[in-house]
Design a protein around this motif. Structure first.
Motif, PDB file in Angstrom:
ATOM      1  N   ARG A 233      -7.714  35.630  24.331  1.00 23.02           N
ATOM      2  CA  ARG A 233      -8.807  33.814  25.020  1.00 23.02           C
ATOM      3  C   ARG A 233      -7.294  33.059  24.180  1.00 23.02           C
ATOM      4  N   THR A 234      -6.329  33.930  23.591  1.00 28.13           N
ATOM      5  CA  THR A 234      -4.842  33.328  23.205  1.00 28.13           C
ATOM      6  C   THR A 234      -3.658  34.293  23.018  1.00 28.13           C
ATOM      7  N   LEU A 235      -3.930  34.546  24.529  1.00 28.36           N
ATOM      8  CA  LEU A 235      -2.475  35.714  24.921  1.00 28.36           C
ATOM      9  C   LEU A 235      -1.350  34.768  25.261  1.00 28.36           C
ATOM     10  N   TYR A 236      -1.541  33.915  25.729  1.00 28.66           N
ATOM     11  CA  TYR A 236      -0.334  33.530  26.003  1.00 28.66           C
ATOM     12  C   TYR A 236       0.386  32.339  24.629  1.00 28.66           C
ATOM     13  N   ALA A 237      -0.641  32.105  23.565  1.00 29.25           N
ATOM     14  CA  ALA A 237      -0.093  30.988  22.261  1.00 29.25           C
ATOM     15  C   ALA A 237       0.535  32.052  21.729  1.00 29.25           C
ATOM     16  N   MET A 238       0.403  33.226  21.535  1.00 29.49           N
ATOM     17  CA  MET A 238       0.955  34.174  20.871  1.00 29.49           C
ATOM     18  C   MET A 238       1.938  35.186  21.612  1.00 29.49           C
ATOM     19  N   ILE A 239       2.306  35.009  22.482  1.00 26.31           N
ATOM     20  CA  ILE A 239       3.802  35.883  23.198  1.00 26.31           C
ATOM     21  C   ILE A 239       4.407  34.227  23.270  1.00 26.31           C
ATOM     22  N   MET A 240       4.023  33.120  23.464  1.00 25.05           N
ATOM     23  CA  MET A 240       5.305  32.209  22.833  1.00 25.05           C
ATOM     24  C   MET A 240       5.316  32.140  21.604  1.00 25.05           C
ATOM     25  N   LEU A 241       4.102  31.951  20.969  1.00 25.70           N
ATOM     26  CA  LEU A 241       5.032  31.807  18.632  1.00 25.70           C
ATOM     27  C   LEU A 241       5.682  33.512  18.955  1.00 25.70           C
ATOM     28  N   THR A 242       5.522  33.353  19.361  1.00 25.34           N
ATOM     29  CA  THR A 242       6.497  35.138  19.128  1.00 25.34           C
ATOM     30  C   THR A 242       7.446  35.220  19.292  1.00 25.34           C
ATOM     31  N   VAL A 243       7.669  34.999  20.529  1.00 26.41           N
ATOM     32  CA  VAL A 243       8.871  35.459  21.426  1.00 26.41           C
ATOM     33  C   VAL A 243      10.207  34.056  20.100  1.00 26.41           C
ATOM     34  N   ILE A 244      10.067  32.865  20.509  1.00 28.76           N
ATOM     35  CA  ILE A 244       9.735  32.222  19.769  1.00 28.76           C
ATOM     36  C   ILE A 244      11.052  32.431  18.571  1.00 28.76           C
ATOM     37  N   GLN A 245       9.114  32.590  17.977  1.00 33.00           N
ATOM     38  CA  GLN A 245      10.199  32.952  16.146  1.00 33.00           C
ATOM     39  C   GLN A 245      10.558  33.865  16.182  1.00 33.00           C
ATOM     40  N   ALA A 246      11.109  35.115  17.289  1.00 29.93           N
ATOM     41  CA  ALA A 246      11.292  36.408  17.127  1.00 29.93           C
ATOM     42  C   ALA A 246      13.462  35.756  17.267  1.00 29.93           C
ATOM     43  N   VAL A 278      11.812  29.008  12.703  1.00 31.35           N
ATOM     44  CA  VAL A 278      10.648  30.437  12.167  1.00 31.35           C
ATOM     45  C   VAL A 278       9.030  29.459  11.217  1.00 31.35           C
ATOM     46  N   THR A 279       9.934  28.337  10.707  1.00 28.91           N
ATOM     47  CA  THR A 279       9.045  27.972   9.705  1.00 28.91           C
ATOM     48  C   THR A 279       7.245  26.645  11.083  1.00 28.91           C
ATOM     49  N   LEU A 280       8.795  26.417  11.713  1.00 29.91           N
ATOM     50  CA  LEU A 280       8.421  25.751  12.699  1.00 29.91           C
ATOM     51  C   LEU A 280       6.871  26.455  13.635  1.00 29.91           C
ATOM     52  N   VAL A 281       7.330  27.439  13.990  1.00 30.11           N
ATOM     53  CA  VAL A 281       6.359  28.297  14.410  1.00 30.11           C
ATOM     54  C   VAL A 281       5.741  29.016  13.695  1.00 30.11           C
ATOM     55  N   GLU A 282       5.503  28.941  12.431  1.00 34.78           N
ATOM     56  CA  GLU A 282       4.174  29.232  11.761  1.00 34.78           C
ATOM     57  C   GLU A 282       2.947  28.102  11.156  1.00 34.78           C
ATOM     58  N   LEU A 283       3.741  26.882  11.340  1.00 38.06           N
ATOM     59  CA  LEU A 283       3.313  25.327  11.290  1.00 38.06           C
ATOM     60  C   LEU A 283       2.755  25.199  12.228  1.00 38.06           C
ATOM     61  N   LEU A 284       2.944  25.596  13.726  1.00 33.04           N
ATOM     62  CA  LEU A 284       2.098  25.472  15.052  1.00 33.04           C
ATOM     63  C   LEU A 284       1.097  26.655  14.830  1.00 33.04           C
ATOM     64  N   GLY A 285       1.619  27.910  14.497  1.00 42.21           N
ATOM     65  CA  GLY A 285       0.367  28.727  14.230  1.00 42.21           C
ATOM     66  C   GLY A 285      -0.814  28.747  13.247  1.00 42.21           C
ATOM     67  N   PHE A 286      -0.950  27.695  12.405  1.00 40.94           N
ATOM     68  CA  PHE A 286      -1.439  27.259  11.773  1.00 40.94           C
ATOM     69  C   PHE A 286      -2.492  26.406  12.087  1.00 40.94           C
ATOM     70  N   ILE A 287      -2.066  25.560  12.949  1.00 42.22           N
ATOM     71  CA  ILE A 287      -2.209  24.713  13.455  1.00 42.22           C
ATOM     72  C   ILE A 287      -3.501  24.614  14.316  1.00 42.22           C
ATOM     73  N   TYR A 288      -2.618  25.891  15.920  1.00 39.11           N
ATOM     74  CA  TYR A 288      -3.485  26.444  16.741  1.00 39.11           C
ATOM     75  C   TYR A 288      -4.842  27.274  16.052  1.00 39.11           C
ATOM     76  N   MET A 289      -4.243  27.854  15.307  1.00 37.19           N
ATOM     77  CA  MET A 289      -5.164  28.400  14.758  1.00 37.19           C
ATOM     78  C   MET A 289      -6.887  27.696  13.945  1.00 37.19           C
ATOM     79  N   LYS A 290      -6.543  26.410  13.238  1.00 35.42           N
ATOM     80  CA  LYS A 290      -7.704  26.019  12.266  1.00 35.42           C
ATOM     81  C   LYS A 290      -8.140  24.803  13.529  1.00 35.42           C
TER      82      LYS A 290
END
Length: 299
Positions: A233-246, A278-290
């Protein structure tokens, strides 16, 4: 009449030739990063045939620093300026610049007095000290310290969401991986921040910088673990966050590589930009997850 004019012209030429001229350098500024300080003195119309034709004296204010007698090829130095020296080969070409150890180079006026046979001249150059109080500019210093800690806090915030909202168990293998990685992340960042305390450049601070910013790679590698088992369900979100954070981490590495051994870094903004990403992506991941995908959880 012509005799008078000729006499005046000859007198003018004579006086002009007796004067040694210099490049127009009024001041130099040192930052404290230099091991040695060079105070320039460049004569533009010297034509000595041998070293014995020249003589040089350097003053700091009215205090003698050194004298160089070309006929004897010998220095005479003030004990307070033992490191003072010139290049004799350069002096024959008009370069009488003085080199001092930075510990002996004081702010103020330095005067070189050059004599070539019957000609002489002098020049005064002001030495200005621009002492750096910090390795990086203050704004960059603050950001370099703040953003790794923000990333760390957001990492633990995501961990808390997984623990509380989905009642995950610490014994769970995935949670063990996250918690162990988080503890390592925390310890390394704290040690790095301690070593990186603002101040002038040193090897200790360069090690602190490395320890402070390199753990930012940990959230990149853990994106997959944080979003499992809802990966479908979260494949695209995970790929996008990982690429940007990388990409952000790549900027961190480039910025670190360029600046870690520089006394006065010029490209600190690359490092800061990577930390922000890196910090902004971590914030986006938190928002998406919660809030955006309530189905994320651990089996």
């Amino acid at each position: 009449m012509w005799t008078l004019v000729t006499t005046l012209l000859l007198s003018s030429l004579c006086c002009g030739s007796a004067q040694i001229l210099f490049k127009n350098i009024e001041s130099v500024t040192v930052t404290g990063c230099e091991k040695n300080v060079v105070i320039p003195c460049h004569a533009t119309n010297m034509e000595p045939e041998a070293l014995g034709d020249v003589y040089l004296i350097w003053f700091f204010g009215k205090t003698l620093i050194l004298s160089f007698d070309g006929s004897k090829n010998k220095y005479s130095r003030n004990p307070a300026f033992q490191s003072g020296r010139i290049s004799t080969s350069a002096f024959l070409k008009g370069d009488a610049s003085l080199t001092l150890n930075k510990n002996e180079a004081k702010a103020g006026n330095y005067t070189c007095a050059v004599t070539e046979l019957s000609r002489e001249g002098k020049q005064t150059v002001e030495l200005k000290n621009n002492h750096r109080t910090s390795w990086f500019p203050l704004s960059e210093n603050i950001l370099i310290i703040v953003f790794p800690f923000l990333t760390l806090l957001l990492f633990w915030a995501q961990f808390a969401v997984l623990m509380q909202k989905y009642k995950s168990n610490l014994v769970n293998k995935k949670m063990m991986i996250l918690s162990t990685s988080g503890l390592l992340f925390t310890m390394v960042v704290i040690v790095g921040a301690f070593l990186f305390i603002p101040g002038n450049y040193s090897k200790k601070k360069s090690y602190g910088l490395i320890l402070l910013v390199t753990p930012s790679v940990i959230p990149v590698f853990l994106q997959y673990r944080k979003f499992m088992p809802a990966i479908g369900r979260t494949l695209y979100a995970m790929i996008m966050l990982t690429v940007i954070q990388a990409l952000g981490f790549a900027l961190i590495m480039v910025g670190s590589f360029i600046t870690v051994n520089e006394c006065a870094p010029k490209y600190g903004y690359l490092l800061v930009s990577g930390l922000i990403i890196v910090t902004l992506v971590e914030l986006l991941g938190f928002i998406y997850m919660k809030w955006l995908d309530p189905l994320i959880g651990f089996e």
